[in-house]
Design an enzyme around this catalytic site. Structure first.
Site, PDB file in Angstrom:
ATOM      1  N   PHE A 113      12.762 -19.468   2.594  1.00 20.71           N
ATOM      2  CA  PHE A 113      13.034 -18.702   1.528  1.00 20.71           C
ATOM      3  C   PHE A 113      14.015 -17.542   2.032  1.00 20.71           C
ATOM      4  O   PHE A 113      13.762 -17.016   3.207  1.00 20.71           O
ATOM      5  CB  PHE A 113      11.906 -18.194   1.019  1.00 20.71           C
ATOM      6  CG  PHE A 113      11.879 -17.413  -0.245  1.00 20.71           C
ATOM      7  CD1 PHE A 113      12.178 -18.184  -1.493  1.00 20.71           C
ATOM      8  CD2 PHE A 113      11.910 -16.001  -0.388  1.00 20.71           C
ATOM      9  CE1 PHE A 113      11.985 -17.467  -2.496  1.00 20.71           C
ATOM     10  CE2 PHE A 113      11.988 -15.403  -1.707  1.00 20.71           C
ATOM     11  CZ  PHE A 113      12.141 -16.075  -2.527  1.00 20.71           C
ATOM     12  N   ASP A 184       4.622 -19.089   7.317  1.00 19.22           N
ATOM     13  CA  ASP A 184       4.552 -18.475   5.968  1.00 19.22           C
ATOM     14  C   ASP A 184       3.797 -19.308   4.976  1.00 19.22           C
ATOM     15  O   ASP A 184       4.301 -20.413   5.031  1.00 19.22           O
ATOM     16  CB  ASP A 184       5.954 -18.052   5.465  1.00 19.22           C
ATOM     17  CG  ASP A 184       6.118 -16.959   4.256  1.00 19.22           C
ATOM     18  OD1 ASP A 184       5.225 -17.534   3.256  1.00 19.22           O
ATOM     19  OD2 ASP A 184       6.967 -16.467   4.023  1.00 19.22           O
ATOM     20  N   TYR A 209       0.135 -14.016  -5.310  1.00 20.35           N
ATOM     21  CA  TYR A 209       0.569 -13.800  -6.686  1.00 20.35           C
ATOM     22  C   TYR A 209       0.962 -15.274  -7.486  1.00 20.35           C
ATOM     23  O   TYR A 209       1.199 -15.527  -8.488  1.00 20.35           O
ATOM     24  CB  TYR A 209       1.615 -12.886  -7.192  1.00 20.35           C
ATOM     25  CG  TYR A 209       2.885 -12.906  -6.441  1.00 20.35           C
ATOM     26  CD1 TYR A 209       3.828 -14.000  -6.648  1.00 20.35           C
ATOM     27  CD2 TYR A 209       2.923 -11.910  -5.245  1.00 20.35           C
ATOM     28  CE1 TYR A 209       4.939 -13.715  -5.953  1.00 20.35           C
ATOM     29  CE2 TYR A 209       4.123 -11.996  -4.722  1.00 20.35           C
ATOM     30  CZ  TYR A 209       5.089 -13.082  -4.862  1.00 20.35           C
ATOM     31  OH  TYR A 209       6.134 -12.993  -4.045  1.00 20.35           O
ATOM     32  N   LYS A 210       1.134 -16.355  -6.661  1.00 18.95           N
ATOM     33  CA  LYS A 210       1.656 -17.485  -6.692  1.00 18.95           C
ATOM     34  C   LYS A 210       0.362 -18.578  -6.947  1.00 18.95           C
ATOM     35  O   LYS A 210      -0.197 -18.421  -8.134  1.00 18.95           O
ATOM     36  CB  LYS A 210       2.469 -18.078  -5.507  1.00 18.95           C
ATOM     37  CG  LYS A 210       3.747 -17.347  -5.340  1.00 18.95           C
ATOM     38  CD  LYS A 210       4.655 -17.686  -4.371  1.00 18.95           C
ATOM     39  CE  LYS A 210       5.912 -17.097  -4.455  1.00 18.95           C
ATOM     40  NZ  LYS A 210       6.727 -17.161  -2.938  1.00 18.95           N
ATOM     41  N   ARG A 356      11.915 -27.396 -10.838  1.00 21.34           N
ATOM     42  CA  ARG A 356      10.678 -27.585  -9.986  1.00 21.34           C
ATOM     43  C   ARG A 356       9.355 -27.099 -10.840  1.00 21.34           C
ATOM     44  O   ARG A 356       9.604 -26.648 -11.978  1.00 21.34           O
ATOM     45  CB  ARG A 356      10.715 -26.342  -9.569  1.00 21.34           C
ATOM     46  CG  ARG A 356      10.577 -26.220  -7.946  1.00 21.34           C
ATOM     47  CD  ARG A 356      10.748 -24.896  -7.131  1.00 21.34           C
ATOM     48  NE  ARG A 356      10.447 -23.558  -7.865  1.00 21.34           N
ATOM     49  CZ  ARG A 356      10.165 -22.369  -7.225  1.00 21.34           C
ATOM     50  NH1 ARG A 356       9.954 -22.406  -6.017  1.00 21.34           N
ATOM     51  NH2 ARG A 356       9.833 -21.467  -7.889  1.00 21.34           N
TER      52      ARG A 356
END
Ligand code: PLP
Length: 397
Positions: A113, A184, A209-210, A356
């Site tokens: 990312f 990560d 938060y994911k 996605r």
């Protein structure tokens, strides 16, 4: 066995919506509404400054972190919450480079990312010691663990394709060459079983938060292996990571254990929301989540292959090589996602051409997967996406 009908009932999802974007932002746990309101009125409102002690606000970053730690196989007392993931990447990388002072290369992959790579670039500039960020194709990581590499910094699950790195094997190979690892877990925590202690991982970071459903702006987490924590000198030496913050000593002294990775004042209202989210996770077994997510992913992949042949699978076909998302290539990916959203199927788009879908068994059921594919097939067959308003890009895709 985890009762997934029961967990689904613990989330608020708008009527008729099929939410396949929990890999970007998890939905609202029903209990979070009252939990946050309670923190606002009974704690902030009535306790004011005494809330730091009386309501336990100051302890939340470690107390809650241990509940996250269970899901990622961390030893108790070695995870702390705070800040954002970008900040936690910077902290972990600075600490890892300190442990390997004679080497200059940070190895990552081209699928990482961007913020992880940007933070590395910024740290390299501030250190000014001639470090180099080297990125290789994901499949070439194992062959690139050379003796000049100080730190291997990888996101375990690729945010675009869902490709899953073998954490155990890469960590072992890295250690054999004296390389420190940073994992990560942004798309791993709450998505797949992770065993940090079992893999002998050095550092790990992630967000809540994911897949963990802590809400927009929820704090990040950082893990430091017990064998490293006492040698870790925090680059972000904030007062709440000090050994005695309330001594107000003008000189920094690192706090005990993982507490030293704290920086400043914790986000108390966000912690209240995350607390409610973790109440759901406390009753969930990650192996059950994995089994169900793989089954749903197989259904999605095979149904799309039959009903939407224009979509090309961007994720690994083999479930063992994939995290908890399924992605497809399509030149009109952005417009297709917008047309899906207009019909209540929420996925997302990642440039240049990736559609996605996050697979999150806590609140998704099999019927929704089938319905989502039917709607997708209909949009493609009828070219519903081919309208100007579906092609205009918003700021957040
Ligand atoms: C989502 C994500 C981030 C986001 O970082 P923030 O600082 O929380 O905005 C960082 N890294 C990875 C790999 C991600 O997937």
């Amino acid at each position: 066995m985890t009762d997934f009908a029961a967990t689904k009932a613990l989330f608020h999802l708008p009527d008729g919506m099929i939410y396949l974007d929990g890999n970007s932002l998890g939905p609202l746990p029903v209990a979070a509404t009252a939990r946050v309101a309670q923190t606002v009125t009974a704690e902030w409102g009535d306790m004011l400054i005494t809330g730091w002690n009386k309501a336990g606000w100051m302890a939340q970053p470690t107390v809650l972190a241990d509940r996250v730690g269970r899901l990622i196989g961390a030893e108790a007392g070695h995870v702390v919450l705070g800040d954002t993931l970008s900040i936690k990447v910077y902290q972990a990388l600075a600490a890892a480079l300190d442990l390997t002072p004679d080497r200059r290369v940070i190895l990552s992959d081209t699928g990482n990312f961007p913020t992880d790579l940007y933070m590395a670039e910024g740290l390299i500039r501030s250190l000014g010691r001639g470090h180099e960020l080297r990125t290789v194709a994901p499949d070439d990581v194992m062959g690139s663990l050379t003796d000049d590499v100080a730190v291997l910094m990888l996101t375990q699950v690729d945010y675009k394709t869902g490709r899953l790195h073998d954490m155990a094997a890469l960590t072992k190979a890295a250690h054999a060459r004296g390389i420190i690892t940073i994992w990560d877990l942004a798309h791993s925590a709450g998505a797949i079983p992770v065993d940090l202690a079992g893999c002998n991982a050095d550092f790990a970071v992630g967000c809540t938060y994911k897949y963990l459903n802590g809400g927009p702006g929820a704090p990040a987490f950082i893990y430091v292996a017990p064998r490293h924590i006492n040698q870790t000198q925090p680059a972000l030496s904030g007062w709440l990571g000090h050994a005695a913050p309330f001594a107000f000593d003008p000189t920094y002294a690192a706090g005990t254990g993982i507490e030293r990775m704290r920086v400043g004042t914790p986000p108390v209202l966000q912690m209240a929301a995350l607390d409610a989210a973790m109440d759901v996770w406390d009753n969930v077994n990650m192996d059950d989540v994995r089994t169900r997510a793989l089954a749903f992913s197989e259904i999605l992949i095979s149904e799309v292959a039959t009903k939407c042949p224009d979509l090309r699978l961007a994720s690994p076909k083999d479930g063992a090589m994939r995290g908890s998302q399924v992605s497809f290539h399509h030149a009109q990916g952005y417009a297709i996602v917008q047309a899906l959203v207009a019909q209540g199927v929420i996925g997302d788009f990642r440039a240049p051409d990736i559609i996605r879908f996050g697979i999150t068994p806590l609140y998704l059921d099999e019927g929704e997967i089938h319905r989502a594919v039917e709607i997708l097939a209909d949009i493609i067959a009828n070219r519903t996406w081919d309208q100007d308003h579906f092609k205009t890009r918003a700021a957040v895709t």
